[in-house]
Design an enzyme around this catalytic site. Structure first.
Site, PDB file in Angstrom:
ATOM      1  N   HIS A  27      -1.041  -2.446   0.803  1.00  0.00           N
ATOM      2  CA  HIS A  27      -1.516  -1.526  -0.245  1.00  0.00           C
ATOM      3  C   HIS A  27      -1.091  -1.954  -1.652  1.00  0.00           C
ATOM      4  O   HIS A  27      -1.777  -1.673  -2.617  1.00  0.00           O
ATOM      5  CB  HIS A  27      -1.135  -0.069   0.054  1.00  0.00           C
ATOM      6  CG  HIS A  27       0.265   0.319  -0.296  1.00  0.00           C
ATOM      7  ND1 HIS A  27       1.341   0.097   0.519  1.00  0.00           N
ATOM      8  CD2 HIS A  27       0.780   0.915  -1.403  1.00  0.00           C
ATOM      9  CE1 HIS A  27       2.445   0.563  -0.056  1.00  0.00           C
ATOM     10  NE2 HIS A  27       2.138   1.059  -1.217  1.00  0.00           N
ATOM     11  N   HIS A  44       0.032   3.984  -8.568  1.00  0.00           N
ATOM     12  CA  HIS A  44       0.892   3.060  -7.802  1.00  0.00           C
ATOM     13  C   HIS A  44       0.410   2.857  -6.377  1.00  0.00           C
ATOM     14  O   HIS A  44       0.509   1.773  -5.830  1.00  0.00           O
ATOM     15  CB  HIS A  44       2.364   3.503  -7.823  1.00  0.00           C
ATOM     16  CG  HIS A  44       2.662   4.762  -7.056  1.00  0.00           C
ATOM     17  ND1 HIS A  44       2.486   6.016  -7.586  1.00  0.00           N
ATOM     18  CD2 HIS A  44       3.131   4.966  -5.809  1.00  0.00           C
ATOM     19  CE1 HIS A  44       2.837   6.926  -6.697  1.00  0.00           C
ATOM     20  NE2 HIS A  44       3.231   6.320  -5.599  1.00  0.00           N
ATOM     21  N   LYS A  56      -3.724   2.371  -1.142  1.00  0.00           N
ATOM     22  CA  LYS A  56      -3.753   3.094   0.133  1.00  0.00           C
ATOM     23  C   LYS A  56      -5.170   3.543   0.473  1.00  0.00           C
ATOM     24  O   LYS A  56      -5.452   3.922   1.608  1.00  0.00           O
ATOM     25  CB  LYS A  56      -2.819   4.311   0.096  1.00  0.00           C
ATOM     26  CG  LYS A  56      -1.347   3.937   0.261  1.00  0.00           C
ATOM     27  CD  LYS A  56      -0.472   5.184   0.313  1.00  0.00           C
ATOM     28  CE  LYS A  56       1.009   4.830   0.447  1.00  0.00           C
ATOM     29  NZ  LYS A  56       1.863   6.024   0.318  1.00  0.00           N
TER      30      LYS A  56
HETATM   31  P1  C2E Z   1       8.040   1.862   1.916  1.00  0.00           P
HETATM   32  O1  C2E Z   1       9.109   1.913   2.940  1.00  0.00           O
HETATM   33  O2  C2E Z   1       7.665   0.524   1.391  1.00  0.00           O
HETATM   34  O3  C2E Z   1       6.776   2.584   2.503  1.00  0.00           O
HETATM   35  C1  C2E Z   1       5.541   2.568   1.818  1.00  0.00           C
HETATM   36  C2  C2E Z   1       4.602   3.553   2.402  1.00  0.00           C
HETATM   37  O4  C2E Z   1       4.359   3.221   3.768  1.00  0.00           O
HETATM   38  C3  C2E Z   1       5.110   4.987   2.445  1.00  0.00           C
HETATM   39  O5  C2E Z   1       4.891   5.598   1.219  1.00  0.00           O
HETATM   40  C4  C2E Z   1       4.266   5.569   3.546  1.00  0.00           C
HETATM   41  O6  C2E Z   1       2.973   5.880   3.114  1.00  0.00           O
HETATM   42  C5  C2E Z   1       4.153   4.409   4.522  1.00  0.00           C
HETATM   43  N1  C2E Z   1       5.192   4.485   5.565  1.00  0.00           N
HETATM   44  C6  C2E Z   1       6.408   3.914   5.568  1.00  0.00           C
HETATM   45  N2  C2E Z   1       7.056   4.175   6.730  1.00  0.00           N
HETATM   46  C7  C2E Z   1       6.229   4.941   7.485  1.00  0.00           C
HETATM   47  C8  C2E Z   1       6.337   5.537   8.793  1.00  0.00           C
HETATM   48  O7  C2E Z   1       7.329   5.417   9.493  1.00  0.00           O
HETATM   49  N3  C2E Z   1       5.261   6.265   9.216  1.00  0.00           N
HETATM   50  C9  C2E Z   1       4.131   6.414   8.458  1.00  0.00           C
HETATM   51  N4  C2E Z   1       3.128   7.141   8.934  1.00  0.00           N
HETATM   52  N5  C2E Z   1       4.006   5.864   7.211  1.00  0.00           N
HETATM   53  C10 C2E Z   1       5.036   5.142   6.739  1.00  0.00           C
HETATM   54  P2  C2E Z   1       5.797   6.857   0.778  1.00  0.00           P
HETATM   55  O8  C2E Z   1       5.829   7.861   1.872  1.00  0.00           O
HETATM   56  O9  C2E Z   1       5.267   7.311  -0.538  1.00  0.00           O
HETATM   57  O10 C2E Z   1       7.244   6.305   0.561  1.00  0.00           O
HETATM   58  C11 C2E Z   1       7.543   5.585  -0.590  1.00  0.00           C
HETATM   59  C12 C2E Z   1       8.869   4.884  -0.442  1.00  0.00           C
HETATM   60  O11 C2E Z   1       9.939   5.854  -0.332  1.00  0.00           O
HETATM   61  C13 C2E Z   1       9.010   4.023   0.817  1.00  0.00           C
HETATM   62  O12 C2E Z   1       8.452   2.732   0.629  1.00  0.00           O
HETATM   63  C14 C2E Z   1      10.528   3.954   0.963  1.00  0.00           C
HETATM   64  O13 C2E Z   1      11.077   3.030   0.055  1.00  0.00           O
HETATM   65  C15 C2E Z   1      10.965   5.340   0.520  1.00  0.00           C
HETATM   66  N6  C2E Z   1      11.120   6.204   1.707  1.00  0.00           N
HETATM   67  C16 C2E Z   1      10.260   7.148   2.146  1.00  0.00           C
HETATM   68  N7  C2E Z   1      10.755   7.755   3.245  1.00  0.00           N
HETATM   69  C17 C2E Z   1      11.947   7.172   3.519  1.00  0.00           C
HETATM   70  C18 C2E Z   1      12.935   7.371   4.543  1.00  0.00           C
HETATM   71  O14 C2E Z   1      12.794   8.219   5.441  1.00  0.00           O
HETATM   72  N8  C2E Z   1      14.059   6.576   4.489  1.00  0.00           N
HETATM   73  C19 C2E Z   1      14.230   5.653   3.520  1.00  0.00           C
HETATM   74  N9  C2E Z   1      15.342   4.898   3.518  1.00  0.00           N
HETATM   75  N10 C2E Z   1      13.297   5.419   2.535  1.00  0.00           N
HETATM   76  C20 C2E Z   1      12.185   6.179   2.549  1.00  0.00           C
HETATM   77  C1  SIN Z   2      -0.069   9.188  -3.006  1.00  0.00           C
HETATM   78  O1  SIN Z   2       0.324  10.258  -3.401  1.00  0.00           O
HETATM   79  O2  SIN Z   2      -0.545   8.373  -3.775  1.00  0.00           O
HETATM   80  C2  SIN Z   2       0.071   8.866  -1.577  1.00  0.00           C
HETATM   81  C3  SIN Z   2       1.279   9.534  -1.039  1.00  0.00           C
HETATM   82  C4  SIN Z   2       2.533   8.754  -1.274  1.00  0.00           C
HETATM   83  O3  SIN Z   2       2.738   8.115  -2.292  1.00  0.00           O
HETATM   84  O4  SIN Z   2       3.368   8.820  -0.371  1.00  0.00           O
HETATM   85 FE    FE Z   3       3.480   2.496  -2.258  1.00  0.00          FE
HETATM   86 FE    FE Z   4       3.868   7.209  -3.713  1.00  0.00          FE
END
Ligand code: C2E
Ligand code: SIN
Ligand code: FE
Ligand code: FE
Ligand code: SIN
Ligand code: SIN
Length: 519
Positions: A401, A372, A376
């Site tokens: 990504h 998925h 990245k």
């Molecule tokens: P998303 O919000 O579409 O974010 C996709 C990816 O962007 C994240 O994957 C992460 O790699 C990056 N990303 C998003 N926000 C930040 C940030 O503030 N700082 C940095 N350094 N990177 C960021 P990831 O971590 O696998 O998260 C997957 C999904 O999980 C996110 O998609 C979001 O839907 C949810 N998620 C993760 N953390 C949170 C959170 O703290 N609050 C909420 N409401 N949703 C979250």
């Molecule tokens: C990955 O595991 O593929 C990147 C990390 C994430 O999904 O947040």
């Molecule tokens: Fe993603």
């Molecule tokens: Fe992931």
């Protein structure tokens, strides 16, 4: 596993320093000789990525097609509209895309009669990339045009090559797993390495002088050598390899490491029980980060298989293993240790089963879910690993990504990779239509995308990230209640809650290691 990747960006030699650079091919199609000469003159001395231009000339649409048939690597086509007929240029544009099936070449229409055809309609209908009036043939404007066309051509080719690289990794790994004799196997790896990067490229770019070695009674014995190394079989690798590979050889800690030195590419894998495999390709060069990653994935994968084979324990389900390896290369870069991919995979599988999909469909989703976030791989480290909130620009880059992952996978004919493409594209769409990249809503989003969206967020929230702490399960539950029918498919959320204990059990079955104090 104690992985370590050494990749000194500044050590990557410019492929061009040693050999003349391959030019970008520019095709001018115009019945007016003067346009050819003015264009050539205006663009003389132009270079992009230190590569010059090579002009090809055609004086009718028909001749243009002939040139494009002969040269499949034309980067930009500057195309006159009115030639042998009023719309010869438009017919040619269509033939390039539809008959020649060339989606790569950047097409710029040039017309002498402004207002002759409405620009937007033409651009959309004929899949051309720009539309210029001939009065815009000035040096400055042509330079700007060429920069933007060549940049997008280069990126398109690079993505396509990465996708091909991934396919070759899958294919070659499957083939490799079937080879039982260590020497054949090692030979196979060496032959595949350069193919992974350069299917049809210039000879200077991938000379095939390589070594595959495996530890045997204390020394790293060369199992197979290609090119100039073929006579060194059975020798000790340490005695044969260049001096700048020393530090890699001398490091006795377990794990995978690789390095691009001025003499070539070396990668080495030491398992915990002290088996060691080594691959060295002299003069091997990579052109960009995507290629570095492909090369590393391939070597990591090959060396793991190498070890397995030498122990006569052939991997089962090799295809699935490789999908994990690919996904893992991304996970490794994003500093997330542990089992995120495995958990997302298992959570997706359970959701798919409980939502009534066939076992076959559910199995596909399980195996493709680790892809998925493949896209990245193209996100710069500074953004991917930023310990803080992303700003608007960084966020815009991060959001690519989804589409990058899709682009890398979608043209594959392998069902598993096709499913991976669908998941990469749809996993950040939201049920209410506010997601990205397309803003699809409800069942416009593929079922695999809706399932992995839940699995990905469920796992992301339960886990620590560089930019956020782990949430506790009560907060996670609240989030899913709140987002039922907004972010997520309501039926799938219901299934999640009906089986919550099982989902939590998956979380607990594959726990991340405790964060290191110095992280
Ligand atoms: P998303 O919000 O579409 O974010 C996709 C990816 O962007 C994240 O994957 C992460 O790699 C990056 N990303 C998003 N926000 C930040 C940030 O503030 N700082 C940095 N350094 N990177 C960021 P990831 O971590 O696998 O998260 C997957 C999904 O999980 C996110 O998609 C979001 O839907 C949810 N998620 C993760 N953390 C949170 C959170 O703290 N609050 C909420 N409401 N949703 C979250
Ligand atoms: C990955 O595991 O593929 C990147 C990390 C994430 O999904 O947040
Ligand atoms: Fe993603
Ligand atoms: Fe992931
Ligand atoms: C495209 O990638 O097709 C649009 C940009 C361009 O080619 O000029
Ligand atoms: C890495 O994958 O950790 C380094 C290699 C790169 O960024 O190209």
């Amino acid at each position: 596993m104690n992985d370590e990747l050494i990749f000194a960006e500044e050590q990557i030699p410019e492929p061009g320093n040693a050999s003349p650079q391959k030019p970008w091919k520019i095709l001018i199609v115009d019945d007016d000789e003067e346009v050819h000469s003015i264009t050539k003159l205006a663009l003389r001395n132009f270079t992009f990525d230190s590569r010059p231009l090579q002009f090809l000339h055609a004086y009718s649409g028909q001749e243009g097609i002939e040139q494009l048939t002969e040269h499949t690597d034309i980067a930009v086509c500057l195309l006159d509209v009115v030639m042998e007929s009023e719309h010869a240029g438009l017919d040619t544009a269509r033939a390039i895309r539809e008959t020649l099936n060339n989606g790569f070449v950047r097409i710029v229409l040039r017309t002498g009669q402004p207002g002759q055809a409405p620009e937007e309609t033409i651009i959309a209908e004929y899949d051309i990339n720009d539309y210029k009036e001939k009065t815009e043939l000035t040096r400055g404007k042509l330079h700007t045009l060429l920069y933007s066309c060549l940049r997008s051509y280069r990126d398109i080719i690079s993505l396509d090559r990465s996708r091909q690289g991934l396919e070759r990794i899958l294919e070659s790994s499957t083939q490799l797993h079937q080879k039982t004799y260590l020497k054949d196997f090692a030979q196979g790896i060496l032959e595949q390495i350069s193919a992974v990067l350069s299917p049809e490229e210039d000879a200077f770019y991938a000379k095939n002088n390589g070594v595959a070695a495996f530890e045997h009674s204390g020394n790293l014995r060369i199992i197979a050598g290609t090119g100039e190394y073929s006579e060194y079989e059975n020798n000790d690798a340490a005695a044969v390899l260049p001096e700048d590979c020393r530090d890699i050889l001398d490091d006795t800690s377990p794990g995978f490491r690789s390095k691009l030195t001025s003499s070539g590419f070396i990668s080495l894998y030491r398992s915990n029980d002290e088996h060691t495999g080594l691959l060295f390709m002299r003069d091997l060069k990579t052109r960009n980060q995507l290629e570095n990653h492909l090369l590393q994935m391939f070597c990591r994968n090959a060396l793991t298989a190498f070890e397995n084979i030498s122990l006569r324990t052939l991997l089962e389900e090799s295809q699935r293993e490789i999908v994990y390896l690919l996904g893992d290369a991304v996970e490794h870069r994003s500093k997330e240790t542990g089992f995120h991919l495995r958990r997302v995979s298992e959570i997706s599988y359970l959701l798919a089963q409980r939502s009534g999909l066939s076992e076959e469909q559910a199995g596909f989703i399980r195996e493709a879910a680790p892809l998925h976030d493949l896209g990245k791989i193209a996100i710069p480290d500074a953004i991917l690993n930023k310990p803080d909130k992303l700003d608007a620009t960084e966020w815009a880059v991060m959001k690519t990504h989804s589409e990058v992952g899709y682009e890398m996978l979608h043209s594959s004919d392998k069902p598993l990779l096709k499913m991976g493409a669908e998941i990469a594209l749809d996993h950040h769409e939201r049920w209410d239509g506010t997601g990205y990249p397309a803003g699809k809503a409800g069942t416009e989003i593929s079922i695999a995308g809706r399932i992995t969206a839940i699995a990905d967020v469920f796992d992301a929230l339960c886990s620590r990230r560089v930019y956020k702490p782990a949430w506790d399960i009560k907060q996670v539950e609240e989030y899913f209640q709140l987002q039922r029918g907004l972010h997520f498919d309501p039926d799938l959320v219901d299934i999640l809650f009906e089986n919550l204990d099982e989902f939590i059990a998956i979380q607990q079955r594959f726990p991340d290691p405790e964060p290191q104090p110095h992280d």
